[in-house]
Design a protein around this motif. Structure first.
Motif, PDB file in Angstrom:
ATOM      1  N   ASN A  44       0.847  -1.198   0.000  1.00  0.00           N
ATOM      2  CA  ASN A  44       0.000   0.000   0.000  1.00  0.00           C
ATOM      3  C   ASN A  44       0.875   1.238   0.000  1.00  0.00           C
ATOM      4  OD1 ASN A  44      -2.748  -1.050   0.176  1.00  0.00           O
ATOM      5  ND2 ASN A  44      -2.080  -1.869   2.122  1.00  0.00           N
ATOM      6  N   ILE A  45       0.529   2.177  -0.840  1.00  0.00           N
ATOM      7  CA  ILE A  45       1.203   3.460  -0.878  1.00  0.00           C
ATOM      8  C   ILE A  45       0.207   4.485  -0.357  1.00  0.00           C
ATOM      9  CG2 ILE A  45       2.245   5.228  -2.339  1.00  0.00           C
ATOM     10  CD1 ILE A  45       3.084   2.917  -4.217  1.00  0.00           C
ATOM     11  N   ILE A  46       0.625   5.224   0.661  1.00  0.00           N
ATOM     12  CA  ILE A  46      -0.231   6.229   1.266  1.00  0.00           C
ATOM     13  C   ILE A  46       0.464   7.573   1.129  1.00  0.00           C
ATOM     14  CG2 ILE A  46      -1.354   6.992   3.402  1.00  0.00           C
ATOM     15  CD1 ILE A  46      -1.179   4.024   4.318  1.00  0.00           C
ATOM     16  N   ARG A  47      -0.256   8.555   0.585  1.00  0.00           N
ATOM     17  CA  ARG A  47       0.348   9.877   0.451  1.00  0.00           C
ATOM     18  C   ARG A  47      -0.641  10.959   0.853  1.00  0.00           C
ATOM     19  NH1 ARG A  47       0.721  12.346  -5.261  1.00  0.00           N
ATOM     20  NH2 ARG A  47      -1.338  11.889  -6.070  1.00  0.00           N
ATOM     21  N   ASP A  48      -0.088  12.044   1.353  1.00  0.00           N
ATOM     22  CA  ASP A  48      -0.883  13.192   1.783  1.00  0.00           C
ATOM     23  C   ASP A  48      -1.188  14.045   0.553  1.00  0.00           C
ATOM     24  OD1 ASP A  48      -1.944  15.511   2.853  1.00  0.00           O
ATOM     25  OD2 ASP A  48      -0.344  15.804   4.313  1.00  0.00           O
ATOM     26  N   VAL A  49      -2.462  14.171   0.207  1.00  0.00           N
ATOM     27  CA  VAL A  49      -2.870  14.965  -0.961  1.00  0.00           C
ATOM     28  C   VAL A  49      -3.699  16.177  -0.539  1.00  0.00           C
ATOM     29  CG1 VAL A  49      -2.748  13.045  -2.609  1.00  0.00           C
ATOM     30  CG2 VAL A  49      -4.877  13.454  -1.373  1.00  0.00           C
ATOM     31  N   THR A  50      -3.551  16.582   0.720  1.00  0.00           N
ATOM     32  CA  THR A  50      -4.336  17.690   1.263  1.00  0.00           C
ATOM     33  C   THR A  50      -4.169  18.951   0.424  1.00  0.00           C
ATOM     34  OG1 THR A  50      -4.062  16.749   3.465  1.00  0.00           O
ATOM     35  CG2 THR A  50      -4.831  19.038   3.342  1.00  0.00           C
ATOM     36  N   GLY A  51      -2.938  19.323   0.126  1.00  0.00           N
ATOM     37  CA  GLY A  51      -2.677  20.540  -0.656  1.00  0.00           C
ATOM     38  C   GLY A  51      -3.324  20.492  -2.026  1.00  0.00           C
ATOM     39  N   LEU A  52      -3.207  19.376  -2.697  1.00  0.00           N
ATOM     40  CA  LEU A  52      -3.799  19.214  -4.027  1.00  0.00           C
ATOM     41  C   LEU A  52      -5.318  19.321  -3.965  1.00  0.00           C
ATOM     42  CD1 LEU A  52      -3.490  18.505  -7.040  1.00  0.00           C
ATOM     43  CD2 LEU A  52      -3.554  16.097  -6.364  1.00  0.00           C
ATOM     44  N   VAL A  53      -5.925  18.676  -2.979  1.00  0.00           N
ATOM     45  CA  VAL A  53      -7.383  18.708  -2.834  1.00  0.00           C
ATOM     46  C   VAL A  53      -7.853  20.135  -2.552  1.00  0.00           C
ATOM     47  CG1 VAL A  53      -9.311  17.951  -1.367  1.00  0.00           C
ATOM     48  CG2 VAL A  53      -7.608  16.300  -2.142  1.00  0.00           C
ATOM     49  N   ARG A  54      -7.159  20.837  -1.674  1.00  0.00           N
ATOM     50  CA  ARG A  54      -7.561  22.215  -1.341  1.00  0.00           C
ATOM     51  C   ARG A  54      -7.413  23.144  -2.538  1.00  0.00           C
ATOM     52  NH1 ARG A  54      -5.038  22.202   4.686  1.00  0.00           N
ATOM     53  NH2 ARG A  54      -6.772  21.096   5.644  1.00  0.00           N
ATOM     54  N   LYS A  55      -6.334  22.995  -3.308  1.00  0.00           N
ATOM     55  CA  LYS A  55      -6.151  23.820  -4.507  1.00  0.00           C
ATOM     56  C   LYS A  55      -7.260  23.553  -5.516  1.00  0.00           C
ATOM     57  CE  LYS A  55      -1.148  24.356  -4.362  1.00  0.00           C
ATOM     58  NZ  LYS A  55       0.124  24.006  -5.002  1.00  0.00           N
ATOM     59  N   THR A  56      -7.612  22.289  -5.693  1.00  0.00           N
ATOM     60  CA  THR A  56      -8.677  21.917  -6.625  1.00  0.00           C
ATOM     61  C   THR A  56     -10.006  22.511  -6.180  1.00  0.00           C
ATOM     62  OG1 THR A  56      -7.532  19.865  -7.170  1.00  0.00           O
ATOM     63  CG2 THR A  56      -9.871  19.967  -7.705  1.00  0.00           C
ATOM     64  N   LYS A  58     -10.479  25.212  -4.335  1.00  0.00           N
ATOM     65  CA  LYS A  58     -10.429  26.658  -4.534  1.00  0.00           C
ATOM     66  C   LYS A  58     -10.660  27.015  -5.995  1.00  0.00           C
ATOM     67  CE  LYS A  58      -7.418  28.032  -0.727  1.00  0.00           C
ATOM     68  NZ  LYS A  58      -6.093  28.590  -0.357  1.00  0.00           N
ATOM     69  N   THR A  59     -10.034  26.262  -6.896  1.00  0.00           N
ATOM     70  CA  THR A  59     -10.195  26.514  -8.336  1.00  0.00           C
ATOM     71  C   THR A  59     -11.641  26.299  -8.751  1.00  0.00           C
ATOM     72  OG1 THR A  59      -7.923  25.856  -8.753  1.00  0.00           O
ATOM     73  CG2 THR A  59      -9.408  25.829 -10.640  1.00  0.00           C
ATOM     74  N   GLU A  60     -12.255  25.214  -8.287  1.00  0.00           N
ATOM     75  CA  GLU A  60     -13.652  24.928  -8.629  1.00  0.00           C
ATOM     76  C   GLU A  60     -14.575  26.026  -8.087  1.00  0.00           C
ATOM     77  OE1 GLU A  60     -14.319  20.987  -7.122  1.00  0.00           O
ATOM     78  OE2 GLU A  60     -13.287  20.059  -8.821  1.00  0.00           O
ATOM     79  N   LYS A  61     -14.322  26.481  -6.883  1.00  0.00           N
ATOM     80  CA  LYS A  61     -15.132  27.526  -6.264  1.00  0.00           C
ATOM     81  C   LYS A  61     -14.999  28.833  -7.053  1.00  0.00           C
ATOM     82  CE  LYS A  61     -16.012  29.618  -1.762  1.00  0.00           C
ATOM     83  NZ  LYS A  61     -15.608  29.666  -0.352  1.00  0.00           N
ATOM     84  N   ARG A  62     -13.771  29.171  -7.450  1.00  0.00           N
ATOM     85  CA  ARG A  62     -13.513  30.388  -8.228  1.00  0.00           C
ATOM     86  C   ARG A  62     -14.195  30.309  -9.595  1.00  0.00           C
ATOM     87  NH1 ARG A  62      -7.382  31.289  -8.855  1.00  0.00           N
ATOM     88  NH2 ARG A  62      -7.827  29.244  -8.162  1.00  0.00           N
ATOM     89  N   ASN A  63     -14.141  29.141 -10.223  1.00  0.00           N
ATOM     90  CA  ASN A  63     -14.765  28.968 -11.549  1.00  0.00           C
ATOM     91  C   ASN A  63     -16.285  29.069 -11.487  1.00  0.00           C
ATOM     92  OD1 ASN A  63     -12.303  28.717 -12.828  1.00  0.00           O
ATOM     93  ND2 ASN A  63     -12.318  26.482 -12.774  1.00  0.00           N
ATOM     94  N   LYS A  64     -16.883  28.685 -10.367  1.00  0.00           N
ATOM     95  CA  LYS A  64     -18.330  28.785 -10.216  1.00  0.00           C
ATOM     96  C   LYS A  64     -18.777  30.232 -10.110  1.00  0.00           C
ATOM     97  CE  LYS A  64     -19.331  24.323  -8.112  1.00  0.00           C
ATOM     98  NZ  LYS A  64     -19.828  23.627  -6.916  1.00  0.00           N
ATOM     99  N   LYS A  65     -17.899  31.092  -9.562  1.00  0.00           N
ATOM    100  CA  LYS A  65     -18.237  32.507  -9.388  1.00  0.00           C
ATOM    101  C   LYS A  65     -18.170  33.283 -10.699  1.00  0.00           C
ATOM    102  CE  LYS A  65     -16.859  32.998  -4.577  1.00  0.00           C
ATOM    103  NZ  LYS A  65     -15.968  33.690  -3.634  1.00  0.00           N
ATOM    104  N   LYS A  66     -17.418  32.795 -11.690  1.00  0.00           N
ATOM    105  CA  LYS A  66     -17.286  33.497 -12.968  1.00  0.00           C
ATOM    106  C   LYS A  66     -18.598  33.412 -13.732  1.00  0.00           C
ATOM    107  CE  LYS A  66     -12.344  32.879 -13.577  1.00  0.00           C
ATOM    108  NZ  LYS A  66     -11.290  32.328 -14.417  1.00  0.00           N
ATOM    109  N   PRO A  67     -19.012  34.553 -14.322  1.00  0.00           N
ATOM    110  CA  PRO A  67     -20.284  34.557 -15.083  1.00  0.00           C
ATOM    111  C   PRO A  67     -20.160  33.821 -16.408  1.00  0.00           C
ATOM    112  CG  PRO A  67     -19.334  36.782 -15.030  1.00  0.00           C
ATOM    113  CD  PRO A  67     -18.433  35.869 -14.235  1.00  0.00           C
TER     114      PRO A  67
END
Length: 67
Positions: A44-56, A58-67
Protein backbone atom coordinates in the motif's frame (compact mmCIF):
# COMPACT_ATOMS: atom_id res chain seq x y z
CA UNK A 1 -9.49 -5.28 -2.74
CA UNK A 2 -11.08 -7.25 -5.58
CA UNK A 3 -8.66 -5.73 -8.09
CA UNK A 4 -5.69 -6.80 -5.98
CA UNK A 5 -7.08 -10.34 -5.76
CA UNK A 6 -7.14 -10.34 -9.57
CA UNK A 7 -3.47 -9.28 -9.64
CA UNK A 8 -4.09 -5.61 -10.48
CA UNK A 9 -3.57 -2.38 -8.57
CA UNK A 10 -6.68 -0.81 -7.08
CA UNK A 11 -7.83 2.67 -8.00
CA UNK A 12 -6.57 5.35 -5.60
CA UNK A 13 -8.97 6.07 -2.73
CA UNK A 14 -9.08 9.42 -0.91
CA UNK A 15 -9.91 9.42 2.80
CA UNK A 16 -10.17 12.30 5.26
CA UNK A 17 -7.99 11.54 8.24
CA UNK A 18 -7.29 13.15 11.60
CA UNK A 19 -3.64 13.24 12.60
CA UNK A 20 -2.38 12.56 16.13
CA UNK A 21 -2.12 16.35 16.59
CA UNK A 22 -5.77 16.81 15.57
CA UNK A 23 -5.22 18.26 12.07
CA UNK A 24 -7.56 17.21 9.26
CA UNK A 25 -5.74 15.90 6.17
CA UNK A 26 -6.71 14.01 3.04
CA UNK A 27 -4.74 10.89 2.21
CA UNK A 28 -4.72 8.81 -0.94
CA UNK A 29 -4.24 5.06 -0.65
CA UNK A 30 -3.26 2.81 -3.56
CA UNK A 31 -2.65 -0.91 -3.16
CA UNK A 32 -1.09 -3.39 -5.53
CA UNK A 33 -0.04 -7.04 -5.39
CA UNK A 34 3.64 -7.88 -5.05
CA UNK A 35 5.19 -11.36 -5.26
CA UNK A 36 7.83 -12.01 -2.62
CA UNK A 37 9.33 -15.46 -2.24
CA UNK A 38 6.54 -17.03 -4.26
CA UNK A 39 3.85 -15.50 -2.05
CA UNK A 40 1.58 -12.64 -3.05
CA UNK A 41 1.71 -9.73 -0.62
CA UNK A 42 -0.12 -6.40 -0.76
CA UNK A 43 1.88 -3.19 -0.93
CA UNK A 44 0.00 0.00 0.00
CA UNK A 45 1.20 3.46 -0.88
CA UNK A 46 -0.23 6.23 1.27
CA UNK A 47 0.35 9.88 0.45
CA UNK A 48 -0.88 13.19 1.78
CA UNK A 49 -2.87 14.96 -0.96
CA UNK A 50 -4.34 17.69 1.26
CA UNK A 51 -2.68 20.54 -0.66
CA UNK A 52 -3.80 19.21 -4.03
CA UNK A 53 -7.38 18.71 -2.83
CA UNK A 54 -7.56 22.21 -1.34
CA UNK A 55 -6.15 23.82 -4.51
CA UNK A 56 -8.68 21.92 -6.63
CA UNK A 57 -11.54 23.00 -4.36
CA UNK A 58 -10.43 26.66 -4.53
CA UNK A 59 -10.20 26.51 -8.34
CA UNK A 60 -13.65 24.93 -8.63
CA UNK A 61 -15.13 27.53 -6.26
CA UNK A 62 -13.51 30.39 -8.23
CA UNK A 63 -14.76 28.97 -11.55
CA UNK A 64 -18.33 28.79 -10.22
CA UNK A 65 -18.24 32.51 -9.39
CA UNK A 66 -17.29 33.50 -12.97
CA UNK A 67 -20.28 34.56 -15.08
Amino acid sequence: MKEIEKGRANKPVEIEFTTAKGSQIVIEITGFPLKIGGETQVCNIIRDVTGLVRKTQKTEKRNKKKP
